[in-house]
Write a protein that holds these residues in place. Structure first.
Motif, PDB file in Angstrom:
ATOM      1  N   THR A  24      15.954   4.214  -6.859  1.00 15.82           N
ATOM      2  CA  THR A  24      16.019   2.697  -6.761  1.00 15.82           C
ATOM      3  C   THR A  24      15.037   1.820  -6.009  1.00 15.82           C
ATOM      4  O   THR A  24      14.998   0.412  -6.214  1.00 15.82           O
ATOM      5  CB  THR A  24      17.672   2.849  -5.859  1.00 15.82           C
ATOM      6  OG1 THR A  24      18.541   2.925  -6.655  1.00 15.82           O
ATOM      7  CG2 THR A  24      18.353   1.236  -5.864  1.00 15.82           C
ATOM      8  N   ILE A  25      14.533   2.835  -5.280  1.00 17.52           N
ATOM      9  CA  ILE A  25      13.190   1.849  -5.342  1.00 17.52           C
ATOM     10  C   ILE A  25      11.955   1.608  -6.845  1.00 17.52           C
ATOM     11  O   ILE A  25      11.413   1.179  -6.255  1.00 17.52           O
ATOM     12  CB  ILE A  25      12.589   2.812  -3.615  1.00 17.52           C
ATOM     13  CG1 ILE A  25      12.907   2.756  -2.800  1.00 17.52           C
ATOM     14  CG2 ILE A  25      10.923   2.362  -3.597  1.00 17.52           C
ATOM     15  CD1 ILE A  25      12.793   3.393  -1.722  1.00 17.52           C
ATOM     16  N   ALA A  26      12.474   3.018  -7.384  1.00 16.63           N
ATOM     17  CA  ALA A  26      11.096   2.980  -8.522  1.00 16.63           C
ATOM     18  C   ALA A  26      11.847   1.534  -9.373  1.00 16.63           C
ATOM     19  O   ALA A  26      10.896   1.141 -10.079  1.00 16.63           O
ATOM     20  CB  ALA A  26      11.104   4.064  -8.845  1.00 16.63           C
ATOM     21  N   ALA A  27      13.099   1.730  -9.419  1.00 16.48           N
ATOM     22  CA  ALA A  27      13.540   0.417 -10.003  1.00 16.48           C
ATOM     23  C   ALA A  27      13.119  -1.199  -9.486  1.00 16.48           C
ATOM     24  O   ALA A  27      13.822  -2.272 -10.170  1.00 16.48           O
ATOM     25  CB  ALA A  27      14.501   1.194 -10.377  1.00 16.48           C
ATOM     26  N   ASN A  28      12.991  -1.085  -8.292  1.00 16.89           N
ATOM     27  CA  ASN A  28      12.851  -2.016  -7.114  1.00 16.89           C
ATOM     28  C   ASN A  28      11.942  -2.455  -6.454  1.00 16.89           C
ATOM     29  O   ASN A  28      12.126  -2.128  -5.468  1.00 16.89           O
ATOM     30  CB  ASN A  28      14.121  -2.602  -6.741  1.00 16.89           C
ATOM     31  CG  ASN A  28      15.698  -2.880  -7.714  1.00 16.89           C
ATOM     32  OD1 ASN A  28      15.524  -3.657  -8.406  1.00 16.89           O
ATOM     33  ND2 ASN A  28      15.956  -1.711  -7.505  1.00 16.89           N
ATOM     34  N   PRO A  29      10.799  -2.433  -7.005  1.00 18.84           N
ATOM     35  CA  PRO A  29       9.389  -1.601  -6.497  1.00 18.84           C
ATOM     36  C   PRO A  29       9.614  -3.369  -5.383  1.00 18.84           C
ATOM     37  O   PRO A  29       9.358  -4.441  -5.872  1.00 18.84           O
ATOM     38  CB  PRO A  29       8.022  -1.708  -6.838  1.00 18.84           C
ATOM     39  CG  PRO A  29       8.896  -2.216  -8.770  1.00 18.84           C
ATOM     40  CD  PRO A  29      10.149  -2.420  -8.524  1.00 18.84           C
ATOM     41  N   GLY A  30       9.639  -3.321  -4.022  1.00 22.75           N
ATOM     42  CA  GLY A  30       8.697  -4.622  -3.187  1.00 22.75           C
ATOM     43  C   GLY A  30      10.690  -4.930  -2.945  1.00 22.75           C
ATOM     44  O   GLY A  30      10.591  -6.172  -2.368  1.00 22.75           O
TER      45      GLY A  30
ATOM     46  N   ARG B  44       6.810  11.237   4.716  1.00 19.13           N
ATOM     47  CA  ARG B  44       6.539  12.682   3.922  1.00 19.13           C
ATOM     48  C   ARG B  44       5.127  12.295   2.428  1.00 19.13           C
ATOM     49  O   ARG B  44       5.010  13.033   1.779  1.00 19.13           O
ATOM     50  CB  ARG B  44       7.563  13.080   2.657  1.00 19.13           C
ATOM     51  CG  ARG B  44       8.425  13.859   3.889  1.00 19.13           C
ATOM     52  CD  ARG B  44       9.588  14.427   3.299  1.00 19.13           C
ATOM     53  NE  ARG B  44       9.372  15.072   1.842  1.00 19.13           N
ATOM     54  CZ  ARG B  44      10.709  15.765   1.561  1.00 19.13           C
ATOM     55  NH1 ARG B  44      11.980  15.035   2.201  1.00 19.13           N
ATOM     56  NH2 ARG B  44      10.194  16.235   0.096  1.00 19.13           N
ATOM     57  N   GLY B  45       5.494  10.359   3.136  1.00 21.69           N
ATOM     58  CA  GLY B  45       4.319   9.936   1.669  1.00 21.69           C
ATOM     59  C   GLY B  45       4.799   9.668   0.916  1.00 21.69           C
ATOM     60  O   GLY B  45       3.539   9.638   0.037  1.00 21.69           O
ATOM     61  N   LEU B  46       6.411   8.949   0.383  1.00 23.47           N
ATOM     62  CA  LEU B  46       6.323   8.875  -0.743  1.00 23.47           C
ATOM     63  C   LEU B  46       7.051   8.001  -1.185  1.00 23.47           C
ATOM     64  O   LEU B  46       6.875   7.668  -2.518  1.00 23.47           O
ATOM     65  CB  LEU B  46       8.012  10.493  -0.518  1.00 23.47           C
ATOM     66  CG  LEU B  46       7.735  11.979  -0.380  1.00 23.47           C
ATOM     67  CD1 LEU B  46       9.353  11.892  -0.511  1.00 23.47           C
ATOM     68  CD2 LEU B  46       7.644  12.193  -1.851  1.00 23.47           C
ATOM     69  N   ILE B  47       6.793   7.261   0.247  1.00 25.03           N
ATOM     70  CA  ILE B  47       7.049   6.173  -0.272  1.00 25.03           C
ATOM     71  C   ILE B  47       5.963   5.213   0.727  1.00 25.03           C
ATOM     72  O   ILE B  47       5.361   5.734   2.190  1.00 25.03           O
ATOM     73  CB  ILE B  47       8.495   5.023   0.520  1.00 25.03           C
ATOM     74  CG1 ILE B  47       8.984   5.465   1.495  1.00 25.03           C
ATOM     75  CG2 ILE B  47       9.474   5.934  -1.161  1.00 25.03           C
ATOM     76  CD1 ILE B  47       9.926   4.632   2.261  1.00 25.03           C
ATOM     77  N   ALA B  48       5.662   3.576   0.705  1.00 18.74           N
ATOM     78  CA  ALA B  48       4.917   2.564   1.313  1.00 18.74           C
ATOM     79  C   ALA B  48       5.701   1.504   1.999  1.00 18.74           C
ATOM     80  O   ALA B  48       6.968   1.120   1.299  1.00 18.74           O
ATOM     81  CB  ALA B  48       3.573   1.795   0.044  1.00 18.74           C
ATOM     82  N   LYS B  49       4.732   1.276   3.034  1.00 14.20           N
ATOM     83  CA  LYS B  49       6.030  -0.382   3.060  1.00 14.20           C
ATOM     84  C   LYS B  49       4.815  -0.984   4.121  1.00 14.20           C
ATOM     85  O   LYS B  49       4.165  -1.054   4.956  1.00 14.20           O
ATOM     86  CB  LYS B  49       6.661   0.489   4.630  1.00 14.20           C
ATOM     87  CG  LYS B  49       7.756  -0.038   5.292  1.00 14.20           C
ATOM     88  CD  LYS B  49       8.532   1.174   6.535  1.00 14.20           C
ATOM     89  CE  LYS B  49       9.454   0.151   7.081  1.00 14.20           C
ATOM     90  NZ  LYS B  49      10.616   0.484   7.774  1.00 14.20           N
ATOM     91  N   VAL B  50       5.127  -2.381   3.489  1.00 15.55           N
ATOM     92  CA  VAL B  50       3.946  -3.371   3.471  1.00 15.55           C
ATOM     93  C   VAL B  50       4.424  -4.106   3.837  1.00 15.55           C
ATOM     94  O   VAL B  50       6.126  -4.680   3.359  1.00 15.55           O
ATOM     95  CB  VAL B  50       2.676  -3.405   2.470  1.00 15.55           C
ATOM     96  CG1 VAL B  50       2.878  -2.136   1.643  1.00 15.55           C
ATOM     97  CG2 VAL B  50       3.704  -4.366   1.209  1.00 15.55           C
ATOM     98  N   PRO B  51       4.317  -5.381   5.643  1.00 18.92           N
ATOM     99  CA  PRO B  51       4.930  -6.403   5.375  1.00 18.92           C
ATOM    100  C   PRO B  51       5.139  -7.451   4.965  1.00 18.92           C
ATOM    101  O   PRO B  51       4.428  -7.673   3.992  1.00 18.92           O
ATOM    102  CB  PRO B  51       4.528  -7.138   6.660  1.00 18.92           C
ATOM    103  CG  PRO B  51       3.101  -5.663   7.025  1.00 18.92           C
ATOM    104  CD  PRO B  51       3.542  -4.157   5.538  1.00 18.92           C
ATOM    105  N   ALA B  52       6.562  -8.271   4.604  1.00 16.12           N
ATOM    106  CA  ALA B  52       6.969  -8.752   3.673  1.00 16.12           C
ATOM    107  C   ALA B  52       7.045 -10.740   3.837  1.00 16.12           C
ATOM    108  O   ALA B  52       6.496 -11.332   3.821  1.00 16.12           O
ATOM    109  CB  ALA B  52       8.086  -8.234   3.119  1.00 16.12           C
TER     110      ALA B  52
END
Lengths: 169, 169
Positions: B68-74, B101-109
DNA sequence: TATTGTTATACTCTATAACTATA
DNA sequence: TATAGTTATAGAGTATAACAATA
């Protein structure tokens, strides 16, 4: 073995999609997967049934036990558990609760096992539960033609019986 | 709202009917109920999928998040949770684990929210998970004709969308 | 004031291990 | 030795309440 069969917590367990529709900017790529569709439909139905049964103080698992004991008077606890996919250890508190409420009776069968049966009160509760389940089924059945219902049941049977260890296709 | 959508513990959770068939003297009056058929089919499929995904160290819920993250980056965590029927509080450890696990990234929005996206490693894991899910679906789809599959999906959608509060029929 | 993320917590479901008393 | 019931316990999944920081 799993206990996945029974279930559905009768409490506040609203439907999955409650707020999902409000997130209109997101794609839901998982929602078309058969597994997730099944999960959603199952969860929706069991949640719904749970809240209907809660009106008479029963959880789905308890209704299941009463109905199955009614159909098998004198059955022993461990066989009942095996039939319904509930582990021995987890049967204990379930049976104890029904016993405490006076819905079932337990008489020694062979010294280590006990035969289960419904009390008159349990018969009443069972009849009430069956009525609720009947109405509940009718509710959902109304969504489909008779033929589609047959197809659905057949498909679900197929899926349920295929999964176990045969997953390598 | 419920979190019932995702799930399926990837561990030893064998199929429901493992031993049930050996209890031949018992009637199973509940097994013809639509709700229980759904529950069984759902449990069987999710258990099976869980053990397939476990081979790559993912649980179904984690695969769902990655896809779901892949389909909705950001996308932001709370919206993702709403879409998938996972409560904010329960998203925290799930996201934390994928992050660790280094599978996703999280950046302040916007200071309080964070935009989620897949890392290259996450893209790999996601692709792998999708492949497994594809195979898994194909396995079960093979049990039904194309037309029956369509009918099944349609029926499940109907059931899933009907249950919520509309239970009084 | 409402929302995002978080912490803490609790209850249900399911699972395993180990004990007892029988068979 | 195997079975029936039990106890204790642990791990998921899911729920609520409350808090801080931000909008």
């Amino acid at each position: 073995m799993s206990e996945g069969l029974i279930v559905g917590r009768g409490r506040a367990n609203h439907h999955i999609m409650d707020d999902a529709t409000s997130i209109s900017y997101l794609q839901d790529p998982i929602s078309q997967r058969l597994g997730y569709l099944l999960r959603r439909a199952s969860s929706a139905m069991m949640t719904d049934l749970g809240s209907s049964l809660a009106k008479m103080g029963l959880r789905p698992v308890e209704a299941t036990l009463l109905i199955t004991i009614a159909a098998n008077p004198g059955c022993i606890q461990s066989d009942l558990g095996k039939l319904l996919g509930i582990k021995r250890a987890n049967m204990v508190p379930l049976i104890a609760a029904l016993l405490k409420r006076g819905l079932i009776a337990k008489v020694p069968a062979d010294g280590r096992s006990h035969a289960l049966s419904l009390t008159p009160l349990g018969e009443e509760a069972c009849a009430g539960a069956e009525k609720i389940i009947d109405q509940h089924e009718a509710c959902f059945a109304a969504l489909l033609s008779n033929q589609d219902q047959l197809r659905l049941r057949k498909a679900l049977h197929l899926i349920a019986r295929t999964a176990p260890a045969s997953s390598p296709c």
